[in-house]
Write an enzyme that holds these catalytic residues in place. Sequence first.
Site: not given
Length: 403
Positions: A36, A211, A360, A383
Amino acid sequence: MNKTIINDLDVKSKKILMRVDFNVPINDGVVGDDNRIVAALPSIKYVIENGGKAVLFSHLGRIKSEDDKEGLSLRPVAEKLADLLGKPVTFVPVTEGSQLEKAINDMEDGQVLLVQNTRYEDVVNGEEVKRESKNDKALGEYWASLGDAFVNDAFGTAHRSHASNVGIATAMEANNKPVAAGYLMEKEIEFLGNAVDNPEKPFVAILGGAKVSDKIGVIDHLLGKADKIIIGGGMTYTFYAAQGINIGNSLVEEDKIDVAKEILEKGKDQIILPVDSVVAEKFSNDVEEKTVEGAIPDGYMALDIGPKSVETFEDVLKDAKTVVWNGPMGVFEMPKFAKGTLAIGKFLGDLDAITIVGGGDSTAAVKELGVSDKLTHISTGGGASLEYLEGKELPGIASLSDK
Ligand code: AMP
């Protein structure tokens, strides 16, 4: 892109506040994976090589009490950044006050300064007040007052309204100072934005992971955009249950079966489900696995897609010109159940198409496979990229100045 980007800014002798994503693993005071930090270098270099002063802000981890602060100092990151830039980086161990203001005012052109972890502001005098995470207006205004322009290069937090992204941006704009996307942010908007709003066709989405509930918004939005939507991973079995197919002990979200039915109805010409699964009696790598077609036998759980599903999916993917992938095809953390995810990753690596991976877990899978270099774009935000794919307006992007 109709938003201001870093190249549009005149940075010479200006104090350029920049939100970066330095939320990196730190073990015993040493930075682990520095990806990062490396990813933020182009925007930082643009500022300093053009004679600007780069004042960097980032969060690191979560701070809920005073005790959390020491272990979540950004000091090790400043040292790592100095190594990577090959020049000193001034680290200011506080997030406000005269020490910070003086350090910024003392900067010379071409210098870099890193402010302490913005989430230090979440706990003040021992109380959890979340000034950063709840976008305290006064805090955003204070930080904005320290600079001449703001660059947001932290796509990973663009789906959140925090003081260090949206707060600073809003206050800057109120004072007619520019708010620009950094290079990383620009790349994310360009690739994800084009893929969803203006894809080269055929456009195929691959959605996996555990999910259905996390991905309903994405499936819904992409049904109106994608030519085909491939579904794999644990959420497959809620769709099986919706069709009355036996799922044994596989993962299922009972309260999402009706939604799954609706999605299957709406997307009957678009949605492609696995035709076979790798199953086992236990959620473990140390069990005997077998491949079954269709229904999952009682006493077994499905933990990966099978080889016929891989073939079916590859057949759909081979003509695609744009592919977006989010979520693994199985429990890829266990080698026995990683084959489906790895096969799809490898296939995408060889495909002559725009290939975008977000999330991820799918990112980890393509890196492990060594095909990440062969893909067009690997999103840095899990997200944030999901919310983008849902068609939501991300506050971090909305708060950039229009061109
Ligand atoms: P997500 O965060 O929703 O993308 O889900 C990622 C997780 O889904 C990974 O940890 C996988 O191990 C898990 N997963 C994928 N396929 C299955 C499956 N068939 N059964 C249980 N978990 C799964």
